[in-house]
Design a protein around this motif. Structure first.
Motif, PDB file in Angstrom:
ATOM      1  N   VAL A  78    -103.887  28.325 -15.145  1.00  0.00           N
ATOM      2  CA  VAL A  78    -103.343  26.916 -14.474  1.00  0.00           C
ATOM      3  C   VAL A  78    -104.321  25.863 -14.332  1.00  0.00           C
ATOM      4  O   VAL A  78    -104.117  24.696 -14.461  1.00  0.00           O
ATOM      5  CB  VAL A  78    -102.561  27.421 -13.192  1.00  0.00           C
ATOM      6  N   ALA A  79    -105.473  26.261 -13.711  1.00  0.00           N
ATOM      7  CA  ALA A  79    -106.634  25.297 -13.332  1.00  0.00           C
ATOM      8  C   ALA A  79    -107.181  24.668 -14.768  1.00  0.00           C
ATOM      9  O   ALA A  79    -107.508  23.591 -14.505  1.00  0.00           O
ATOM     10  CB  ALA A  79    -107.463  26.181 -12.440  1.00  0.00           C
ATOM     11  N   ALA A  80    -107.085  25.284 -15.680  1.00  0.00           N
ATOM     12  CA  ALA A  80    -107.798  24.860 -16.946  1.00  0.00           C
ATOM     13  C   ALA A  80    -106.845  23.532 -17.445  1.00  0.00           C
ATOM     14  O   ALA A  80    -107.220  22.655 -18.010  1.00  0.00           O
ATOM     15  CB  ALA A  80    -107.792  25.698 -18.018  1.00  0.00           C
ATOM     16  N   ALA A  81    -105.570  23.556 -17.187  1.00  0.00           N
ATOM     17  CA  ALA A  81    -104.532  22.422 -17.686  1.00  0.00           C
ATOM     18  C   ALA A  81    -103.467  22.274 -16.383  1.00  0.00           C
ATOM     19  O   ALA A  81    -102.561  22.762 -17.235  1.00  0.00           O
ATOM     20  CB  ALA A  81    -104.416  22.468 -19.056  1.00  0.00           C
ATOM     21  N   CYS A  82    -103.790  21.999 -15.410  1.00  0.00           N
ATOM     22  CA  CYS A  82    -102.682  22.095 -14.400  1.00  0.00           C
ATOM     23  C   CYS A  82    -101.554  21.078 -14.634  1.00  0.00           C
ATOM     24  O   CYS A  82    -101.748  19.940 -14.810  1.00  0.00           O
ATOM     25  CB  CYS A  82    -103.353  21.748 -13.055  1.00  0.00           C
ATOM     26  N   PRO A  83    -100.462  21.770 -14.565  1.00  0.00           N
ATOM     27  CA  PRO A  83     -99.137  20.602 -14.864  1.00  0.00           C
ATOM     28  C   PRO A  83     -99.124  19.510 -13.601  1.00  0.00           C
ATOM     29  O   PRO A  83     -99.681  19.898 -12.399  1.00  0.00           O
ATOM     30  CB  PRO A  83     -97.784  21.813 -14.782  1.00  0.00           C
ATOM     31  N   GLU A 124     -95.193  23.759  -4.468  1.00  0.00           N
ATOM     32  CA  GLU A 124     -96.669  24.249  -4.206  1.00  0.00           C
ATOM     33  C   GLU A 124     -96.572  25.200  -5.592  1.00  0.00           C
ATOM     34  O   GLU A 124     -95.614  26.122  -5.480  1.00  0.00           O
ATOM     35  CB  GLU A 124     -97.030  25.009  -2.848  1.00  0.00           C
ATOM     36  N   ILE A 125     -97.549  25.097  -6.569  1.00  0.00           N
ATOM     37  CA  ILE A 125     -97.762  26.147  -7.548  1.00  0.00           C
ATOM     38  C   ILE A 125     -99.135  26.932  -7.012  1.00  0.00           C
ATOM     39  O   ILE A 125     -99.801  26.425  -6.561  1.00  0.00           O
ATOM     40  CB  ILE A 125     -98.005  25.405  -8.701  1.00  0.00           C
ATOM     41  N   ILE A 126     -98.971  28.201  -7.515  1.00  0.00           N
ATOM     42  CA  ILE A 126    -100.242  28.994  -7.304  1.00  0.00           C
ATOM     43  C   ILE A 126    -101.266  28.785  -8.370  1.00  0.00           C
ATOM     44  O   ILE A 126    -101.130  28.715  -9.380  1.00  0.00           O
ATOM     45  CB  ILE A 126     -99.711  30.513  -7.419  1.00  0.00           C
ATOM     46  N   MET A 127    -102.714  28.753  -7.995  1.00  0.00           N
ATOM     47  CA  MET A 127    -103.602  28.334  -8.785  1.00  0.00           C
ATOM     48  C   MET A 127    -104.295  29.522  -9.283  1.00  0.00           C
ATOM     49  O   MET A 127    -104.478  30.564  -8.506  1.00  0.00           O
ATOM     50  CB  MET A 127    -104.529  27.348  -8.129  1.00  0.00           C
ATOM     51  N   ASN A 128    -104.524  29.617 -10.497  1.00  0.00           N
ATOM     52  CA  ASN A 128    -105.312  30.806 -11.237  1.00  0.00           C
ATOM     53  C   ASN A 128    -106.354  30.067 -12.411  1.00  0.00           C
ATOM     54  O   ASN A 128    -106.085  28.866 -12.590  1.00  0.00           O
ATOM     55  CB  ASN A 128    -104.490  31.712 -11.781  1.00  0.00           C
ATOM     56  N   ASP A 129    -107.014  30.755 -12.902  1.00  0.00           N
ATOM     57  CA  ASP A 129    -107.945  30.443 -14.058  1.00  0.00           C
ATOM     58  C   ASP A 129    -107.266  29.399 -15.055  1.00  0.00           C
ATOM     59  O   ASP A 129    -107.408  28.388 -15.463  1.00  0.00           O
ATOM     60  CB  ASP A 129    -108.731  31.205 -14.625  1.00  0.00           C
ATOM     61  N   ARG A 144     -99.731  24.445 -22.693  1.00  0.00           N
ATOM     62  CA  ARG A 144     -98.723  25.265 -22.927  1.00  0.00           C
ATOM     63  C   ARG A 144     -99.005  26.717 -22.230  1.00  0.00           C
ATOM     64  O   ARG A 144     -98.194  27.363 -21.655  1.00  0.00           O
ATOM     65  CB  ARG A 144     -98.462  25.520 -24.256  1.00  0.00           C
ATOM     66  N   ALA A 145    -100.330  27.346 -22.303  1.00  0.00           N
ATOM     67  CA  ALA A 145    -100.623  28.378 -21.381  1.00  0.00           C
ATOM     68  C   ALA A 145    -100.522  28.313 -20.060  1.00  0.00           C
ATOM     69  O   ALA A 145    -100.049  29.324 -19.338  1.00  0.00           O
ATOM     70  CB  ALA A 145    -102.006  28.798 -21.899  1.00  0.00           C
ATOM     71  N   ALA A 146    -100.927  27.073 -19.441  1.00  0.00           N
ATOM     72  CA  ALA A 146    -100.660  26.918 -18.118  1.00  0.00           C
ATOM     73  C   ALA A 146     -99.255  26.982 -17.526  1.00  0.00           C
ATOM     74  O   ALA A 146     -98.881  27.488 -16.601  1.00  0.00           O
ATOM     75  CB  ALA A 146    -101.328  25.400 -17.676  1.00  0.00           C
ATOM     76  N   LEU A 147     -98.447  26.239 -18.556  1.00  0.00           N
ATOM     77  CA  LEU A 147     -97.049  26.299 -18.233  1.00  0.00           C
ATOM     78  C   LEU A 147     -96.502  27.823 -18.049  1.00  0.00           C
ATOM     79  O   LEU A 147     -95.536  28.049 -17.259  1.00  0.00           O
ATOM     80  CB  LEU A 147     -96.106  25.488 -19.445  1.00  0.00           C
ATOM     81  N   GLN A 148     -96.884  28.690 -19.064  1.00  0.00           N
ATOM     82  CA  GLN A 148     -96.464  29.913 -19.085  1.00  0.00           C
ATOM     83  C   GLN A 148     -96.801  30.586 -17.703  1.00  0.00           C
ATOM     84  O   GLN A 148     -96.238  31.515 -17.231  1.00  0.00           O
ATOM     85  CB  GLN A 148     -96.930  30.744 -20.290  1.00  0.00           C
ATOM     86  N   ALA A 149     -97.889  30.158 -17.194  1.00  0.00           N
ATOM     87  CA  ALA A 149     -98.691  30.924 -16.240  1.00  0.00           C
ATOM     88  C   ALA A 149     -98.219  30.357 -14.675  1.00  0.00           C
ATOM     89  O   ALA A 149     -98.743  31.202 -13.782  1.00  0.00           O
ATOM     90  CB  ALA A 149    -100.365  30.892 -16.210  1.00  0.00           C
ATOM     91  N   VAL A 150     -97.525  29.487 -14.894  1.00  0.00           N
ATOM     92  CA  VAL A 150     -97.094  28.921 -13.354  1.00  0.00           C
ATOM     93  C   VAL A 150     -96.152  29.583 -12.609  1.00  0.00           C
ATOM     94  O   VAL A 150     -95.143  30.121 -12.938  1.00  0.00           O
ATOM     95  CB  VAL A 150     -96.453  27.433 -13.653  1.00  0.00           C
TER      96      VAL A 150
END
Length: 283
Positions: A136-141, A129-134, A108-114
């Motif tokens: 999103v990378a922890a649980a990438c959609p 293309e989605i931008i990667m950060n820590d 859920r945190a990754a979804l909010q950060a996408v």
């Protein structure tokens, strides 16, 4: 949070093909049709119509089904689940569903950060293309859902599409009637990742965020709060009718996707009953 875009009106042939993007017939369809014809609650309310400069009372009737039939709850496609996640081969889907809420906080945190790049407002791409950060990378959609309905469009109108990042594991273990999901294993070692865009034809796109959130949290109490009366007095019949439409839309989406969680339907049925009782009380 979902983002939105619009696409131009498709041709007649493409519209016909999109209406079949979610396969399978709903077992509740026949029941719903019978209820719609034979077991409806007529509710009357008054509103003002200004014809000659003066307010005149008029009456409109709202007819709603007494109950929302619960679909036959089958099981999800275990072969498809195992194909996408070989390490889950032989694991009961119910067991996965029970354990999933304890591990979805990072999802859920990754979804909010996408954040996406390269979104075109005139057409729907096959990939984004989605931008990667820590975070999103922890649980990438794994997928981007392009949610829309198949309502008829006038000439020159554009179809509204809402984009929702999603983890296909959540969909695969909860929904027995999914459209085909392409396999996706986005790389998290690069500055960005490419995920497939999946057209999702639903009758009530505006209520999909409720279902989207519930599939991740599986918290009936939270959903029940979201479906509470829109006002404390519950005396505005038209406002309650709008609220009933929200509940009905959530139910239609759950039936379309074949959500197998009985607690979801418990909340929907209770909310529907309470809303109809309030409407009858103030009609």
């Amino acid at each position: 949070m979902p983002s939105t875009t619009s696409i131009t009106r498709p041709s007649r042939s493409s519209r016909q093909s999109k209406t079949t993007c979610i396969p399978g017939k709903l077992e509740c369809a026949a029941q719903a049709k019978i209820l719609a014809q034979k077991r409806r609650i007529p509710l009357a309310t008054k509103y003002n119509v200004n014809t000659n400069g003066a307010a005149a009372p008029a009456t409109t009737r709202i007819s709603l089904p007494r109950t929302l039939p619960r679909p036959v709850l089958g099981e999800v496609d275990l072969a498809s689940l195992a194909h996408a996640y070989p390490n889950l081969t032989g694991v009961p889907a119910e067991y996965i569903r029970d354990l999933l809420p304890s591990s979805t906080s990072s999802m859920r945190a990754a979804l909010q950060a996408v954040k996406t790049s390269g979104v075109c407002s005139s057409s729907l791409p096959k990939e984004l293309e989605i931008i990667m950060n820590d975070t999103v990378a922890a649980a990438c959609p794994t997928h981007m859902l392009a949610v829309y309905n198949d309502a008829s469009l006038g000439f020159g109108q554009k179809r509204h599409v809402s984009l929702f990042p999603m983890h296909d594991l959540v969909l695969r273990v909860h929904c027995a009637r999914l459209p085909t999901l392409p396999l996706s294993q986005p790389s998290t070692s690069s500055p960005s990742a490419t995920i497939p865009v999946v057209p999702f034809c639903l009758s009530s796109p505006e209520t999909f965020p409720l279902l989207h959130a519930y599939l991740y949290t599986q918290q009936p109490a939270t959903l029940r709060t979201s479906l509470a009366y829109p006002c404390e007095s519950a005396s505005d019949l038209l406002q309650l009718a709008t609220h009933a439409s929200k509940i009905h839309g959530l139910w239609r989406n759950a039936c379309t996707l074949g959500v197998v969680d009985p607690q979801l339907y418990d909340v929907i049925e209770a909310s529907w009953e309470h809303t109809l009782s309030a409407m009858q009380a103030c009609s």
